[in-house]
Enzyme design. Sequence first.
Site, PDB file in Angstrom:
ATOM      1  CB  SER A 294       5.571 -17.018 -50.277  1.00 38.32           C
ATOM      2  OG  SER A 294       5.991 -17.917 -51.293  1.00 38.32           O
ATOM      3  CG  ASP A 295       7.782 -22.384 -46.769  1.00 34.75           C
ATOM      4  OD1 ASP A 295       8.594 -22.698 -47.664  1.00 34.75           O
ATOM      5  OD2 ASP A 295       7.759 -22.970 -45.672  1.00 34.75           O
ATOM      6  CD1 TRP A 296       6.559 -25.651 -52.897  1.00 30.29           C
ATOM      7  CD2 TRP A 296       8.763 -25.502 -53.233  1.00 30.29           C
ATOM      8  NE1 TRP A 296       6.845 -26.328 -54.044  1.00 30.29           N
ATOM      9  CE2 TRP A 296       8.190 -26.261 -54.279  1.00 30.29           C
ATOM     10  CE3 TRP A 296      10.142 -25.278 -53.239  1.00 30.29           C
ATOM     11  CZ2 TRP A 296       8.952 -26.799 -55.314  1.00 30.29           C
ATOM     12  CZ3 TRP A 296      10.902 -25.823 -54.267  1.00 30.29           C
ATOM     13  CH2 TRP A 296      10.301 -26.562 -55.288  1.00 30.29           C
TER      14      TRP A 296
END
Length: 767
Positions: A294-296
Amino acid sequence: MIKMHKIFILFISIILFSNCKTREISIVDTNGNTMEQKVDSVLALMTLYEKVGQMNQYNGSWDVTGPASGKSDKDKLERLKNGGVGSMLNVLSVKATREAQKLVMENSRLKIPLIIGYDVIHGYKTIFPVPLGESASWDLDIMQKSAAVAASEASAAGINWTFAPMLDVSRDARWGRIMEGSGEDPYLASQIGVARVKGFQGDDLTKNNTIAACAKHFAGYGFAEAGRDYNTVNIGEYELHNAILPPFKAAAEAGVATFMNSFNEIDGIPATGHRELQRTILKDNWSWDGFIVSDWGSVGEMIAHGYAKDMKQASEIAANAGSDMDMESYAYEGYLEELVNEGKVDIALIDDSVKRILRIKFRLGLFDDPYKYCNEEREKTEIYTQENQDFAREVAKKSIVLLKNDNHILPLNKSIKSIAIIGPLADDKDSPIGNWRAKGETNSAISLLEGIKNAVSPNTKVIYEKGVSILTEEYPRGRGFLMPLNFNTTDVSGIPAAVKAAKNAEIVVLAIGEVALQTGEGRSQTNIKLVGKQQELLEAIYKVNKNVVIVLMNGRPLDISWAADNVPSILECWLLGSQSGNAIADVLFGDYNPSGKLPVSFPHNVGQEPLYYNKKNTGRPYNETHVTFSAYRDAPNTALYPFGFGLSYTNFTYSNLKLNKKEITLDGKTTVSVEVTNTGGVDGEEVIQLYIRDLVGSITRPIKELKGFQKIYFKKGETKTVTFEINSKTLEFYTVNKKWEVEPGDFNIWIGGSSTAELKASFTVVK
Ligand code: BGC
């Protein structure tokens, strides 16, 4: 509880497998069985807690690249020791990565090594031009090599995974992250993306100087409405497939180890929870077998999006949609076990995610030697070497684009009597390092002033004046990534001295543009003119000395229309990295003949954004004689400097465009050739570009699309015949049948030195 004999089997398997090493776990393993067996044998031993643990990634707090979580180090440590963490990011140095790996290897039951990621975006410590700038080289070999150098430096410091390349096509100069990609064109972005993946990963991930790459951000992030970072994306299915997905598909086909999803929603569905994107398209249709991180915090952000009511539901949605690893949401570790037990997430999906993660760890050779990147000797000797610096200069000079050069004001003579180097960026040793600088050190670039001093004759009088500052205060250092910038909008006290310097010099080199952190994540702007008092400085200088060369340093296209109308010479120098000043001097004084071409259109003004050459025609294409046609009343439709454009110190002429066949079948091919002559006075390189237009389609097609390019060196006076093949790959697109195919009909074709190429031919595709 796991039974003793199972642990024993695991050990035996690891021993057996480690004896067969690289041959069997090679990335080009054709039958794939051996590695799959290894993956299965580990999976079979894992408890649900340990499986979820593999899907969990923690930040190491050496660097913070997103909003901090508040999770205590003590909790993190505990989970690292008990098999509750599969990956870390931002753990830097051999010492630190070894320590993190040791926590897992010496305490956890199954001893599954960590994969350790970092944003190695344009170099590790030796810094290359920002990706948009490097893309202007149109030189795939040097881009592949610069990624390889970055990988070798990062791996020498314990890192085994980079969150790059960024493959987001972007057509909006307002978007701060346009700097991290390859510009506005899906074909160019695909070619460059593949080169970078190959550079980072090499041909063998088990080597200790290659690292796993990450195709990000999947997908649509570069199409944020109005260029505002993280903003809503509304694109249709065809645009998604034809304009956004091609670089990702190319990277998947090139074997990129991982993907990262994106913060944005697309047509109402956040990418992190987008099942069709992640499962159907990427994993099923493209048969890609790596894992998606996932992104942050993007799993948790689905709550703010209004797509999940709480963290538990966000975890459920993300895991079901195919998001395999949770970066910094603390969602999976909190809820996935519960969700599986409640039957809301199928264990088969968890197993699939874990297998994907284990597979990449096997491919990297981490099971053979979890400490393979932890080598103090390499860390001391292989980072920031002279060889890497020399190469960074090479890449930087090839990335420079000559936008304007009236009366051949450039190149300058090294014995010039006097030269005034003026501007806020002239002696800035930090801005060229750019954003996402990894371990690139503050103030470590060769400044323009230093570069020019290194180049000119001892008799040349070099005068330096800053003129104005871009920021009101000392540049934010260290954790500057997250800090706001305050622009100087009042202080012009340095202008008189700069004007005096300009008056007394034969030539003025004026370094203006953007500071490092003006582009990058969270750095969107509605104003793309020169910020602060730079325009005032420029006009004051030009009043007293017309021999002005602008050295533009920037991470996004800027509105430089005043300069384009007035100043004789403009050199687009992006943020060129460690060797910036030397590389610019190489071009200013003619040691290198500029060969860069714009990977993105430069607008006349911000109101034209998003601006891109490969646009649709509309039902009312531009017609200057009439008002009710698609046009602005106060600016042209076209770019100030178009995609693919860039001058040289020599001239190239194109003639004799020849098509081998005028008619081809759907799966047929033909060749097209053109004669290119260097008609100027010096040797130089030209990027020869091939564009097509499919005149009628089952969905409307762009008025021009790049479909091939070759960067070729010509001696002065030399003519070469350059040939391209046109085949189904050149002509296919995602059609109304929802597949990539060629449609019969008429096509135009152009070859030239920019997207405004006029030399044209036509052919027909028949059934
Ligand atoms: C960015 C990613 C980056 C990640 C880890 C996020 O904020 O969007 O591109 O890889 O942080 O640093």
